[in-house]
Scaffold this motif. Sequence first.
Motif, mmCIF file in Angstrom:
data_model
loop_
_atom_site.group_PDB
_atom_site.id
_atom_site.type_symbol
_atom_site.label_atom_id
_atom_site.label_comp_id
_atom_site.label_asym_id
_atom_site.label_seq_id
_atom_site.Cartn_x
_atom_site.Cartn_y
_atom_site.Cartn_z
ATOM 1 N N GLY A 47 -7.908 1.499 2.642
ATOM 2 C CA GLY A 47 -7.817 1.617 1.189
ATOM 3 C C GLY A 47 -7.007 0.441 0.678
ATOM 4 O O GLY A 47 -5.805 0.376 0.918
ATOM 5 N N THR B 273 -6.550 2.492 -6.560
ATOM 6 C CA THR B 273 -7.527 3.448 -6.038
ATOM 7 C C THR B 273 -6.981 4.180 -4.823
ATOM 8 O O THR B 273 -7.224 5.379 -4.648
ATOM 9 N N LEU B 274 -6.258 3.479 -3.963
ATOM 10 C CA LEU B 274 -5.639 4.117 -2.802
ATOM 11 C C LEU B 274 -4.654 5.193 -3.234
ATOM 12 O O LEU B 274 -4.724 6.347 -2.783
ATOM 13 N N HIS C 208 -13.873 4.076 -2.233
ATOM 14 C CA HIS C 208 -13.726 4.324 -3.669
ATOM 15 C C HIS C 208 -14.579 3.339 -4.464
ATOM 16 O O HIS C 208 -14.734 2.175 -4.082
ATOM 17 N N ARG D 190 0.838 -1.211 0.000
ATOM 18 C CA ARG D 190 0.000 0.000 0.000
ATOM 19 C C ARG D 190 0.871 1.259 0.000
ATOM 20 O O ARG D 190 0.641 2.189 -0.775
ATOM 21 N N THR E 128 -12.403 9.116 -7.475
ATOM 22 C CA THR E 128 -11.127 9.759 -7.157
ATOM 23 C C THR E 128 -11.315 11.265 -7.047
ATOM 24 O O THR E 128 -10.828 11.908 -6.110
ATOM 25 N N ASP F 292 -12.758 0.089 -5.068
ATOM 26 C CA ASP F 292 -12.070 -0.634 -3.999
ATOM 27 C C ASP F 292 -12.645 -2.052 -3.910
ATOM 28 O O ASP F 292 -13.862 -2.242 -4.039
ATOM 29 N N GLY G 228 -9.159 7.213 4.905
ATOM 30 C CA GLY G 228 -9.209 5.894 4.295
ATOM 31 C C GLY G 228 -9.830 6.017 2.918
ATOM 32 O O GLY G 228 -10.753 6.808 2.723
ATOM 33 N N PHE G 229 -9.348 5.236 1.967
ATOM 34 C CA PHE G 229 -9.803 5.371 0.585
ATOM 35 C C PHE G 229 -10.556 4.135 0.101
ATOM 36 O O PHE G 229 -10.680 3.898 -1.094
ATOM 37 N N ASP G 230 -11.102 3.369 1.045
ATOM 38 C CA ASP G 230 -11.806 2.151 0.689
ATOM 39 C C ASP G 230 -13.285 2.371 0.389
ATOM 40 O O ASP G 230 -14.008 1.402 0.120
ATOM 41 N N ASP H 22 -12.919 6.892 6.093
ATOM 42 C CA ASP H 22 -12.729 5.480 5.780
ATOM 43 C C ASP H 22 -14.096 4.811 5.639
ATOM 44 O O ASP H 22 -15.058 5.216 6.296
ATOM 45 N N TYR I 259 -12.766 12.597 -3.712
ATOM 46 C CA TYR I 259 -11.844 12.824 -2.599
ATOM 47 C C TYR I 259 -11.180 14.198 -2.716
ATOM 48 O O TYR I 259 -10.965 14.883 -1.713
#
Length: 336
Positions: free
Chosen positions: A288, A293-294, A248, A24, A260, A251, A244-246, A159, A263
Motif C-alpha cells: 500500500g 489510501t493506505l 485501492h 507509511r 476504501t 494507489d 496490502g492496500f495497493d 495485496d 476493504y
Amino acid sequence: MKFGYRELCLEHDTGSRHPESPDRLRAIKRTLAETDHVEYVPANDLPRDAVHGIHDDEYLRDVRQFCANGGGNWDADTVAVEATWDAAMASAALATWAAREALDGADGADTPFALGRPPGHHAVEDDAMGFCFLNNAAVAAEHALDREDVENVAILDFDVHHGNGTQDIFYDRSDVYYASFHEEGLYPGTGDVGETGVDAGRGRTLNVPFPSGSGDADYLAVYEEVIAPEFEAYDPDLLIVSAGFDAHENDPISRMLVSTGGYGVLAERLRTLTDRIDAGLAFVLEGGYGLETLSSGVREIQEVLNGTEPATIDAEPTDGGRNVLESLIYQGFGSR
C-alpha cells in the motif's frame, strides 16, 4: 482494534524515493489518531523456532551480516540499512503477536493488526525480494502451528501483488491454505489459477489473478462463491490476512479499483466467517503505497471491526471478474 507497533520499524530507512518508506506507518498512525478504540501494543517476543522453521539458516545469517555491514541494495528493489535486521525481526514479532492474540480469543474491537515493516509476503525460504526480508505472515502461521490447539491455518492475501514467498513456503504442505487476490501480470509474475499446490499441499493454494480494472464487486463475488466455501470446508483454527492496500483505486502503482469501503466490506465478511467456524482472525500489514489510501484502508477495517456498518456494494462483477470466477470453479474450487 489492537495494533502491534514498534518505533523500531521506522528505522528501516529505504531512502527518500522508495515507495516502501517509514512514512507509511506514520500516515497510518496519524489517521488512526482521528478514531476511537485504538490500542498500540509493542510486542517484541519473537519465537526463534518460528523464524528458523520458515527461513534457511544460512540465508538468515547472510541477511544479518549484510545489515551489520551497513546494508545496501540486496536487489534492485530491496534495500537494507544497518537497522533493517532488527526492524525485520520486530515486524515478524508483531505478526506472531497478532496470531497469538487471535488464537487466545481477541476479536471484534480487539482484533489484532500487526503494523510492521518491512513487509513480508515476497520473501521466500532462502532469499529476500520485493521489499521483503522475513515472511511475516508465514512466520506467524508457523508459530501458530507450534501450538497444541492448532491443526491448520489459512492465509488470505489481498495485496495487489501475488505473495510468491508465502505460496512457495507452503506449496507442498497441507497445514496451511494460502489464497491470494492479486492483479494479473504485476510483479513478481506468479500466481496463475493453475498454481494449486503439490504433494500434500495439492488443492491448498488458490490464486485469483484479476485483470486490471477489477474492483469491489469482483472481489466480493469470488470471496462469496469460492474463498469462503473453501475456507469453511478447510476449517482453519486461525485466519491470517496479509493486508496490502495497493489494489485501492487511487494507489499509485496498480490499476485496480477497490474502494476504501470495499476493504471494510471484506473485513466484515471475514469476521462473519471466522465467527461461524470458530477461528481466530489476525491482520498483518503488507503493501500500500499511497499514504492516504493506505491509511484510510486500515482505518476502514478498524472502524468496521469496532462495529461501524460497512459500505454497501451495489455494482455487478465485471466481465474479467466473471471470467476469473468461472476459471476457479472449473478448477474445482468453491464446490467442496
